[in-house]
Design an enzyme around this catalytic site. Structure first.
Site, mmCIF file in Angstrom:
data_model
loop_
_atom_site.group_PDB
_atom_site.id
_atom_site.type_symbol
_atom_site.label_atom_id
_atom_site.label_comp_id
_atom_site.label_asym_id
_atom_site.label_seq_id
_atom_site.Cartn_x
_atom_site.Cartn_y
_atom_site.Cartn_z
ATOM 1 N N SER A 7 11.246 46.061 4.773
ATOM 2 C CA SER A 7 10.342 45.591 6.180
ATOM 3 C C SER A 7 10.094 44.227 6.430
ATOM 4 O O SER A 7 8.972 44.452 6.058
ATOM 5 C CB SER A 7 10.030 47.127 6.680
ATOM 6 O OG SER A 7 9.431 46.497 8.236
ATOM 7 N N HIS A 32 15.595 45.400 6.129
ATOM 8 C CA HIS A 32 15.080 46.139 7.151
ATOM 9 C C HIS A 32 14.532 45.303 7.750
ATOM 10 O O HIS A 32 13.514 44.469 8.096
ATOM 11 C CB HIS A 32 13.864 47.042 6.578
ATOM 12 C CG HIS A 32 14.032 48.105 7.806
ATOM 13 N ND1 HIS A 32 14.752 49.364 7.935
ATOM 14 C CD2 HIS A 32 13.548 48.240 9.099
ATOM 15 C CE1 HIS A 32 14.327 50.157 9.416
ATOM 16 N NE2 HIS A 32 13.325 49.142 9.882
ATOM 17 N N ASP A 34 13.058 45.361 11.711
ATOM 18 C CA ASP A 34 12.471 45.553 12.748
ATOM 19 C C ASP A 34 12.637 45.178 14.523
ATOM 20 O O ASP A 34 11.562 43.666 14.590
ATOM 21 C CB ASP A 34 11.026 45.991 12.684
ATOM 22 C CG ASP A 34 11.029 47.700 12.024
ATOM 23 O OD1 ASP A 34 11.814 48.241 11.714
ATOM 24 O OD2 ASP A 34 10.388 47.062 10.605
ATOM 25 N N MET A 36 11.741 44.761 17.759
ATOM 26 C CA MET A 36 11.006 45.325 19.089
ATOM 27 C C MET A 36 11.008 44.778 20.400
ATOM 28 O O MET A 36 10.744 44.075 20.699
ATOM 29 C CB MET A 36 9.750 45.659 18.778
ATOM 30 C CG MET A 36 9.041 46.301 17.515
ATOM 31 S SD MET A 36 7.979 46.474 16.713
ATOM 32 C CE MET A 36 7.751 47.495 15.338
ATOM 33 N N HIS A 65 17.600 47.562 12.697
ATOM 34 C CA HIS A 65 16.277 49.074 13.076
ATOM 35 C C HIS A 65 16.022 48.234 14.855
ATOM 36 O O HIS A 65 14.715 47.533 15.102
ATOM 37 C CB HIS A 65 15.295 49.194 12.452
ATOM 38 C CG HIS A 65 14.515 50.046 13.224
ATOM 39 N ND1 HIS A 65 13.128 50.984 12.867
ATOM 40 C CD2 HIS A 65 14.188 51.260 14.261
ATOM 41 C CE1 HIS A 65 12.672 51.830 13.587
ATOM 42 N NE2 HIS A 65 14.005 52.123 14.282
ATOM 43 N N MET A 67 14.288 49.058 18.010
ATOM 44 C CA MET A 67 13.536 49.651 19.100
ATOM 45 C C MET A 67 13.725 49.092 20.085
ATOM 46 O O MET A 67 12.353 48.424 20.637
ATOM 47 C CB MET A 67 12.471 50.041 18.064
ATOM 48 C CG MET A 67 12.405 50.644 16.622
ATOM 49 S SD MET A 67 10.653 50.120 15.268
ATOM 50 C CE MET A 67 11.429 48.492 14.901
ATOM 51 N N MET A 136 11.409 58.799 11.119
ATOM 52 C CA MET A 136 10.275 57.573 11.226
ATOM 53 C C MET A 136 9.362 58.556 11.053
ATOM 54 O O MET A 136 9.021 59.549 11.302
ATOM 55 C CB MET A 136 9.983 57.740 12.892
ATOM 56 C CG MET A 136 10.975 55.920 13.133
ATOM 57 S SD MET A 136 10.977 54.396 12.667
ATOM 58 C CE MET A 136 9.459 53.490 12.544
ATOM 59 N N GLY A 141 6.977 50.618 16.349
ATOM 60 C CA GLY A 141 5.498 50.271 16.843
ATOM 61 C C GLY A 141 5.246 48.931 15.995
ATOM 62 O O GLY A 141 4.826 47.675 15.926
ATOM 63 N N PHE A 142 4.319 49.639 15.049
ATOM 64 C CA PHE A 142 4.117 48.383 13.393
ATOM 65 C C PHE A 142 3.847 49.188 12.158
ATOM 66 O O PHE A 142 4.064 49.912 12.480
ATOM 67 C CB PHE A 142 2.261 48.802 14.525
ATOM 68 C CG PHE A 142 2.043 48.715 16.139
ATOM 69 C CD1 PHE A 142 1.795 46.447 16.212
ATOM 70 C CD2 PHE A 142 2.064 49.105 16.819
ATOM 71 C CE1 PHE A 142 1.535 46.643 17.778
ATOM 72 C CE2 PHE A 142 1.779 49.524 18.275
ATOM 73 C CZ PHE A 142 1.689 48.255 18.366
ATOM 74 N N GLY A 143 3.687 48.404 12.078
ATOM 75 C CA GLY A 143 3.418 48.011 10.371
ATOM 76 C C GLY A 143 2.563 48.606 9.971
ATOM 77 O O GLY A 143 1.641 48.346 10.832
ATOM 78 N N GLY A 144 2.101 49.574 8.457
ATOM 79 C CA GLY A 144 0.620 49.135 7.924
ATOM 80 C C GLY A 144 0.353 50.842 8.846
ATOM 81 O O GLY A 144 -1.307 50.281 8.228
ATOM 82 N N ASP A 174 11.374 55.958 6.479
ATOM 83 C CA ASP A 174 10.614 54.529 7.985
ATOM 84 C C ASP A 174 8.951 54.599 7.951
ATOM 85 O O ASP A 174 8.905 55.415 9.391
ATOM 86 C CB ASP A 174 11.738 54.015 9.071
ATOM 87 C CG ASP A 174 11.141 52.276 8.935
ATOM 88 O OD1 ASP A 174 10.204 51.887 8.642
ATOM 89 O OD2 ASP A 174 11.391 52.209 10.618
ATOM 90 N N GLY A 175 7.886 53.779 7.164
ATOM 91 C CA GLY A 175 7.144 53.876 8.312
ATOM 92 C C GLY A 175 5.941 54.651 7.385
ATOM 93 O O GLY A 175 5.683 55.383 6.592
ATOM 94 N N GLY A 176 5.282 53.553 6.700
ATOM 95 C CA GLY A 176 3.619 53.878 5.293
ATOM 96 C C GLY A 176 4.140 54.668 4.690
ATOM 97 O O GLY A 176 4.191 55.776 4.179
ATOM 98 N N GLY A 196 7.591 48.383 3.497
ATOM 99 C CA GLY A 196 6.729 46.885 4.591
ATOM 100 C C GLY A 196 5.822 46.376 3.852
ATOM 101 O O GLY A 196 6.066 45.822 2.887
HETATM 102 C C1 DX5 Z 1 7.667 50.282 11.992
HETATM 103 C C2 DX5 Z 1 8.781 49.482 11.959
HETATM 104 C C3 DX5 Z 1 9.013 49.785 9.859
HETATM 105 C C4 DX5 Z 1 7.704 49.291 9.774
HETATM 106 C C5 DX5 Z 1 7.177 49.480 8.421
HETATM 107 O O1 DX5 Z 1 8.227 50.601 13.466
HETATM 108 O O2 DX5 Z 1 10.105 50.442 12.196
HETATM 109 O O3 DX5 Z 1 10.006 49.389 9.685
HETATM 110 O O4 DX5 Z 1 7.920 47.634 9.661
HETATM 111 O O5 DX5 Z 1 6.263 49.019 7.367
HETATM 112 P P1 DX5 Z 1 5.094 50.152 6.635
HETATM 113 O O6 DX5 Z 1 5.996 50.044 5.301
HETATM 114 O O7 DX5 Z 1 4.508 48.722 6.561
HETATM 115 O O8 DX5 Z 1 4.480 51.176 7.668
HETATM 116 ZN ZN ZN Z 2 11.829 50.122 11.085
#
Ligand code: DX5
Ligand code: ZN
Length: 216
Positions: A7, A32, A34, A36, A65, A67, A136, A141-144, A174-176, A196
Protein backbone atom coordinates in the site's frame (compact mmCIF):
# COMPACT_ATOMS: atom_id res chain seq x y z
CA UNK A 1 0.76 -18.50 -4.74
CA UNK A 2 0.75 -15.48 -2.47
CA UNK A 3 0.38 -12.08 -4.13
CA UNK A 4 1.85 -9.05 -2.37
CA UNK A 5 0.18 -5.68 -2.81
CA UNK A 6 2.18 -2.95 -1.01
CA UNK A 7 0.00 0.00 0.00
CA UNK A 8 1.55 3.28 -1.15
CA UNK A 9 -0.11 5.08 1.73
CA UNK A 10 3.04 4.31 3.73
CA UNK A 11 5.42 5.29 0.92
CA UNK A 12 7.31 8.56 0.46
CA UNK A 13 4.86 10.58 -1.67
CA UNK A 14 7.60 12.92 -2.88
CA UNK A 15 9.20 10.04 -4.84
CA UNK A 16 6.23 7.77 -5.50
CA UNK A 17 7.48 6.49 -8.86
CA UNK A 18 10.75 5.33 -7.32
CA UNK A 19 8.90 3.75 -4.39
CA UNK A 20 6.79 1.71 -6.83
CA UNK A 21 9.87 0.58 -8.70
CA UNK A 22 11.53 -0.46 -5.48
CA UNK A 23 8.73 -2.80 -4.37
CA UNK A 24 8.11 -4.15 -7.89
CA UNK A 25 11.79 -5.06 -8.19
CA UNK A 26 11.58 -6.62 -4.74
CA UNK A 27 8.92 -9.04 -6.01
CA UNK A 28 5.55 -7.37 -5.33
CA UNK A 29 3.10 -8.39 -8.05
CA UNK A 30 0.48 -5.67 -7.32
CA UNK A 31 0.58 -2.12 -6.02
CA UNK A 32 -2.26 -1.10 -3.69
CA UNK A 33 -3.58 2.43 -4.29
CA UNK A 34 -5.82 3.71 -1.48
CA UNK A 35 -8.29 6.35 -2.63
CA UNK A 36 -10.09 8.21 0.18
CA UNK A 37 -12.70 10.94 -0.16
CA UNK A 38 -12.97 12.34 3.38
CA UNK A 39 -16.64 11.20 3.51
CA UNK A 40 -16.73 7.42 3.37
CA UNK A 41 -13.61 7.51 5.54
CA UNK A 42 -12.31 10.43 7.61
CA UNK A 43 -9.21 10.94 5.52
CA UNK A 44 -8.26 12.19 2.05
CA UNK A 45 -5.51 10.67 -0.06
CA UNK A 46 -5.20 11.03 -3.87
CA UNK A 47 -7.21 10.49 -7.01
CA UNK A 48 -6.99 9.76 -10.75
CA UNK A 49 -4.22 12.26 -11.70
CA UNK A 50 -1.73 10.63 -9.35
CA UNK A 51 -2.68 7.15 -10.57
CA UNK A 52 -2.40 8.05 -14.26
CA UNK A 53 1.03 9.64 -13.69
CA UNK A 54 2.22 6.45 -12.00
CA UNK A 55 0.69 4.34 -14.78
CA UNK A 56 3.12 5.85 -17.28
CA UNK A 57 6.05 4.70 -15.15
CA UNK A 58 4.99 1.24 -14.04
CA UNK A 59 3.84 -2.09 -15.48
CA UNK A 60 2.81 -3.62 -12.16
CA UNK A 61 -0.86 -4.53 -11.53
CA UNK A 62 -2.72 -1.49 -10.15
CA UNK A 63 -4.96 -2.63 -7.31
CA UNK A 64 -7.16 0.43 -6.67
CA UNK A 65 -9.05 0.45 -3.35
CA UNK A 66 -11.86 3.00 -3.51
CA UNK A 67 -12.91 4.20 -0.06
CA UNK A 68 -15.39 6.68 -1.51
CA UNK A 69 -19.16 7.21 -1.32
CA UNK A 70 -21.18 6.26 -4.42
CA UNK A 71 -18.20 4.92 -6.36
CA UNK A 72 -20.19 4.49 -9.60
CA UNK A 73 -19.67 8.23 -10.21
CA UNK A 74 -15.94 7.76 -10.60
CA UNK A 75 -15.41 4.31 -12.14
CA UNK A 76 -14.76 5.74 -15.63
CA UNK A 77 -12.05 8.03 -14.21
CA UNK A 78 -10.20 5.20 -12.48
CA UNK A 79 -10.47 2.97 -15.54
CA UNK A 80 -9.01 5.75 -17.64
CA UNK A 81 -6.27 6.35 -15.05
CA UNK A 82 -5.09 2.76 -15.53
CA UNK A 83 -6.62 0.60 -12.79
CA UNK A 84 -6.37 -3.16 -13.36
CA UNK A 85 -8.47 -4.06 -10.32
CA UNK A 86 -11.10 -1.78 -8.77
CA UNK A 87 -12.33 -2.50 -5.26
CA UNK A 88 -15.46 -0.78 -4.01
CA UNK A 89 -16.92 -0.99 -0.52
CA UNK A 90 -20.09 -2.97 0.06
CA UNK A 91 -21.14 -0.22 2.50
CA UNK A 92 -20.49 2.68 0.12
CA UNK A 93 -23.51 2.39 -2.18
CA UNK A 94 -27.09 1.11 -2.53
CA UNK A 95 -26.38 -1.48 -5.20
CA UNK A 96 -22.82 -2.86 -5.12
CA UNK A 97 -23.60 -5.51 -7.75
CA UNK A 98 -24.55 -2.84 -10.27
CA UNK A 99 -21.14 -1.21 -9.73
CA UNK A 100 -19.39 -4.59 -9.99
CA UNK A 101 -21.07 -5.21 -13.35
CA UNK A 102 -20.14 -1.76 -14.55
CA UNK A 103 -16.48 -2.29 -13.62
CA UNK A 104 -16.51 -5.65 -15.44
CA UNK A 105 -18.09 -4.06 -18.51
CA UNK A 106 -15.09 -1.73 -18.72
CA UNK A 107 -12.66 -4.67 -18.84
CA UNK A 108 -11.41 -4.15 -15.29
CA UNK A 109 -11.42 -6.74 -12.50
CA UNK A 110 -14.09 -6.08 -9.84
CA UNK A 111 -13.59 -6.61 -6.12
CA UNK A 112 -15.86 -5.80 -3.16
CA UNK A 113 -14.57 -4.97 0.30
CA UNK A 114 -16.21 -5.28 3.71
CA UNK A 115 -15.48 -3.19 6.79
CA UNK A 116 -14.81 -4.93 10.13
CA UNK A 117 -18.45 -4.78 11.24
CA UNK A 118 -19.92 -6.14 8.00
CA UNK A 119 -20.56 -9.90 8.02
CA UNK A 120 -18.93 -11.91 5.22
CA UNK A 121 -22.21 -13.53 4.20
CA UNK A 122 -23.36 -10.30 2.48
CA UNK A 123 -20.95 -11.19 -0.34
CA UNK A 124 -22.26 -14.71 -0.99
CA UNK A 125 -24.90 -13.79 -3.58
CA UNK A 126 -22.52 -11.81 -5.76
CA UNK A 127 -19.47 -14.08 -5.37
CA UNK A 128 -19.78 -15.63 -8.82
CA UNK A 129 -19.38 -12.17 -10.39
CA UNK A 130 -16.27 -11.20 -8.42
CA UNK A 131 -12.57 -11.77 -9.08
CA UNK A 132 -11.60 -10.82 -5.54
CA UNK A 133 -13.06 -9.93 -2.15
CA UNK A 134 -11.26 -7.67 0.31
CA UNK A 135 -11.59 -8.24 4.04
CA UNK A 136 -10.57 -5.10 5.91
CA UNK A 137 -8.56 -6.15 8.94
CA UNK A 138 -8.69 -2.60 10.38
CA UNK A 139 -11.24 0.23 10.17
CA UNK A 140 -10.51 1.79 6.78
CA UNK A 141 -9.09 5.30 6.70
CA UNK A 142 -5.54 5.17 8.00
CA UNK A 143 -2.39 3.14 7.57
CA UNK A 144 -0.31 1.96 10.49
CA UNK A 145 -3.08 0.44 12.63
CA UNK A 146 -3.08 -2.95 14.37
CA UNK A 147 -4.81 -5.92 12.73
CA UNK A 148 -8.12 -6.87 14.38
CA UNK A 149 -7.69 -10.62 15.13
CA UNK A 150 -11.44 -11.38 14.86
CA UNK A 151 -11.23 -10.71 11.11
CA UNK A 152 -9.40 -14.00 10.53
CA UNK A 153 -12.64 -15.95 11.01
CA UNK A 154 -14.33 -13.89 8.27
CA UNK A 155 -11.60 -14.89 5.84
CA UNK A 156 -12.24 -18.54 6.67
CA UNK A 157 -16.00 -18.20 6.09
CA UNK A 158 -15.36 -16.65 2.67
CA UNK A 159 -12.76 -19.26 1.65
CA UNK A 160 -15.12 -22.10 2.66
CA UNK A 161 -17.93 -20.57 0.61
CA UNK A 162 -15.70 -20.06 -2.44
CA UNK A 163 -14.44 -23.64 -2.26
CA UNK A 164 -17.85 -25.21 -1.66
CA UNK A 165 -19.15 -23.46 -4.75
CA UNK A 166 -16.19 -24.37 -6.93
CA UNK A 167 -15.35 -20.72 -7.58
CA UNK A 168 -11.97 -19.13 -8.11
CA UNK A 169 -11.98 -15.83 -6.21
CA UNK A 170 -8.98 -14.19 -4.59
CA UNK A 171 -9.24 -13.11 -0.96
CA UNK A 172 -7.32 -9.97 -0.09
CA UNK A 173 -6.66 -8.73 3.42
CA UNK A 174 -5.78 -5.14 4.23
CA UNK A 175 -4.75 -3.39 7.42
CA UNK A 176 -2.02 -4.04 9.95
CA UNK A 177 -0.63 -7.09 8.18
CA UNK A 178 2.97 -7.99 9.10
CA UNK A 179 5.19 -11.04 8.50
CA UNK A 180 4.29 -12.05 12.07
CA UNK A 181 0.50 -12.17 11.66
CA UNK A 182 0.39 -13.04 7.94
CA UNK A 183 0.49 -16.81 8.67
CA UNK A 184 -2.91 -16.54 10.41
CA UNK A 185 -4.69 -14.86 7.49
CA UNK A 186 -2.99 -17.06 4.89
CA UNK A 187 -3.90 -20.19 6.81
CA UNK A 188 -7.53 -18.96 6.86
CA UNK A 189 -7.51 -18.63 3.07
CA UNK A 190 -6.23 -15.17 2.14
CA UNK A 191 -3.96 -15.15 -0.92
CA UNK A 192 -3.53 -11.42 -1.67
CA UNK A 193 -1.74 -9.57 1.10
CA UNK A 194 -1.77 -5.79 1.40
CA UNK A 195 0.94 -4.32 3.58
CA UNK A 196 1.81 -0.65 3.85
CA UNK A 197 3.89 0.14 6.91
CA UNK A 198 5.34 -3.37 7.15
CA UNK A 199 6.89 -3.00 3.69
CA UNK A 200 7.59 0.69 3.10
CA UNK A 201 8.80 1.42 6.63
CA UNK A 202 11.05 -1.65 6.77
CA UNK A 203 14.85 -1.40 6.53
CA UNK A 204 14.71 -4.20 3.97
CA UNK A 205 11.36 -4.22 2.10
CA UNK A 206 12.55 -7.05 -0.15
CA UNK A 207 13.12 -9.35 2.83
CA UNK A 208 9.60 -8.60 4.11
CA UNK A 209 8.03 -9.31 0.70
CA UNK A 210 9.97 -12.56 0.37
CA UNK A 211 9.09 -13.65 3.88
CA UNK A 212 5.35 -13.21 3.32
CA UNK A 213 5.47 -14.82 -0.14
CA UNK A 214 7.22 -17.86 1.31
CA UNK A 215 4.20 -18.51 3.55
CA UNK A 216 2.12 -19.62 0.58
C1 DX5 B 1 -6.45 1.57 5.28
C2 DX5 B 1 -5.94 1.23 3.90
C3 DX5 B 1 -4.80 0.30 3.91
C4 DX5 B 1 -3.58 0.78 4.63
C5 DX5 B 1 -2.70 -0.39 4.94
O1 DX5 B 1 -7.66 2.21 5.17
O2 DX5 B 1 -6.98 0.63 3.14
O3 DX5 B 1 -4.48 -0.14 2.59
O4 DX5 B 1 -2.85 1.73 3.90
O5 DX5 B 1 -1.58 0.07 5.62
P1 DX5 B 1 -0.95 -0.75 6.84
O6 DX5 B 1 -0.41 -2.02 6.26
O7 DX5 B 1 0.10 0.18 7.32
O8 DX5 B 1 -2.03 -1.02 7.84
ZN1 ZN C 1 -6.42 -0.39 1.22
Amino acid sequence: MIIISPSVLAADFSVLGAELDKVAKAGAQYIHLDVMDGIFVPNISFGPPVISSLRKKSEVVFDVHLMITDPIRYIDDYVKAGADIITIHYESCENPLEVVRYIRSKGVSPCVSIKPETPPEVLFDMMNELDMVLVMTVEPGFGGQKMIPEMVAKVRVLRDHIEKNGLSVNIEVDGGITPENAPQVIDAGANVIVAGSAIFRADDPKAVIEKIKALG
